[in-house]
Design an enzyme around this catalytic site. Structure first.
Site: not given
Ligand code: PXP
Length: 396
Positions: A162, A165, A173, A198, A200, A204-205, A225, A255-256, A306, A346-347, A369
């Site tokens: 993803n 970021h 900026r 994603h 959104r 925002r990004h 996403e 974040t989600t 997922e 996620h995470g 991330h």
């Molecule tokens: N999967 C989904 C559905 C997400 O919303 C995100 C965060 O955008 C991720 C995976 C990736 O999560 P992370 O950035 O914590 O690795």
């Protein structure tokens, strides 16, 4: 059955797959040319192995593995032996888990090594006999461990990255750099199998321009996403990404935050899935590891789910983490048995990804991330390769 597996250890089903252990041990017997023989494999606690160690070896301490050859004193060539039973291998899961943590390995990997070690003892190898014997046994261990890595139910999970970021930094900026499109290309060059963005509602990004360019430049797989809102649904239908992932979206969240509640929005989500399927766009739904949500996702025609790994990643204690891991393992298994393909994310980071990557049901890991954060210091290429190394090593 060539492998008689008995497990006397609390919560072992959360930690291990019986099927995988039996399959791999049977593969080792075949590789060692004793496929017609049987072996008894017992997974126990430190307490139990300590008592066996005391009773049979006069050592009052726990150990990682004990072997009790049926034909004591046999040499390494057992193929011609009249007995079919090789003997017992007893492994302490307490010690195996400690060692796995110490060596930075997954439990499956450590267990694989211990089974090999125990089996070689049953076959007459003995590293304590002489230096020469030690070298011989070690060489065989390496060979068998490499062989085990080819045994898995499905290929290793894909890594989808993803790149939101990167866009977040650019937007801070309001300029044109860093560019998520360039980042996506670097991720692919380093070995990623997919790119996730994603789009959104509040932009925002990631911007429309990014997604339009990524559609033209991503060579692996573009996963969009998105929340199930009308404007973005139309955007996706026009863009035709390789797949979409439906997520809940709140403007105020960082974040989600949680999985999508498919159960309570079944009708609305079913319409979105139907439209996407009609346009040939496979749909994944981001859900918590919960059976009701999996059933609902399956019922409305999703191709993937997922599984949200956030609670597992953020767990404040080892017990909570194990509990969350168990929920993910069970959910992934259930989804897979229902015919859904299973992604997870996620995470996930460099410390917690290995056990998830080792689950045989996972198709793809979605990570953002942690990789982008590491890339700030090491460069994106290295950050991606290091994550791929972890995923690869988790396959045993
Ligand atoms: N999967 C989904 C559905 C997400 O919303 C995100 C965060 O955008 C991720 C995976 C990736 O999560 P992370 O950035 O914590 O690795």
């Amino acid at each position: 059955m060539p492998v008689d597996l008995s497990i006397n250890y609390p919560a072992a089903t959360d930690l291990l797959s019986r099927r995988q252990i039996i399959r791999q041990t049977a593969a080792l017997l075949e590789k060692c040319q004793v496929a017609g023989h049987t072996v008894s494999l017992r997974l126990v606690s430190d307490q139990e192995i300590r008592s066996l160690n005391k009773q049979y070896r006069q050592k009052d301490s726990a150990t990682n593995v004990l072997s009790f050859p049926f034909a004591d004193g046999a040499d390494e060539n057992l193929a011609g032996l009249p007995v079919k039973e090789l003997g017992d291998i007893v492994i302490s899961l307490d010690t195996a888990r400690r060692e796995a943590r110490e060596f930075g390995q997954t439990l499956q990997h450590r267990l694989g090594w211990l089974i090999i070690h125990g089996l070689l003892h049953l076959l007459g190898y003995d590293h304590e006999r002489s230096n020469k014997d030690e070298k011989k046994m070690q060489a065989m261990e390496h060979e068998l461990l490499a062989y085990l890595q080819t045994y898995r139910r499905i290929p290793m999970p894909h890594l989808a990255i993803n790149v939101d970021h990167i866009a977040t930094i650019r937007q801070a900026r309001g300029t044109i750099e860093p560019d998520p499109v360039t980042a996506a290309a670097l991720c692919e060059l380093a070995g990623a199998s997919g790119i996730v963005v994603h789009l959104r509602e509040d932009r925002r990004h990631i911007q429309d321009r990014d997604v339009l360019l990524l559609r033209q430049t991503v060579k692996t797989k573009l996963n969009l996403e998105m929340g199930a809102n009308r404007e973005i649904i139309q955007f996706a239908l026009d863009l035709k990404p390789d797949m979409i992932t439906l997520v809940p979206e709140k403007r105020e969240e960082l974040t989600t935050e949680g999985g999508l509640d498919v159960v309570s929005q079944k009708k609305k989500l079913a319409q979105t899935v139907k439209k996407m399927n009609a346009a040939g766009i496979p749909v994944s739904i981001f859900i918590d590891p919960d059976l009701a949500q999996i059933k609902a996702a399956s019922a409305i025609g999703a191709t993937f789910v997922e599984i949200h790994t956030g609670k597992y990643c953020d767990a404040a204690s080892e017990n909570t983490r194990e509990h969350e891991f168990q929920l993910i393992t069970a959910a992934a298994e259930e989804a897979s048995q229902m015919g859904l393909r299973v992604n997870a994310g996620h995470g996930l980071n460099y410390q917690n990804t290995a056990p998830i990557a080792a689950l045989p049901t996972i198709d793809e890991l979605s990570i953002g991330h942690a990789i982008i954060s590491r890339a700030v210091f090491t460069g994106l290429d290295q950050a991606v390769r290091e994550m791929l190394d972890i995923i690869r090593a988790a396959q045993f």
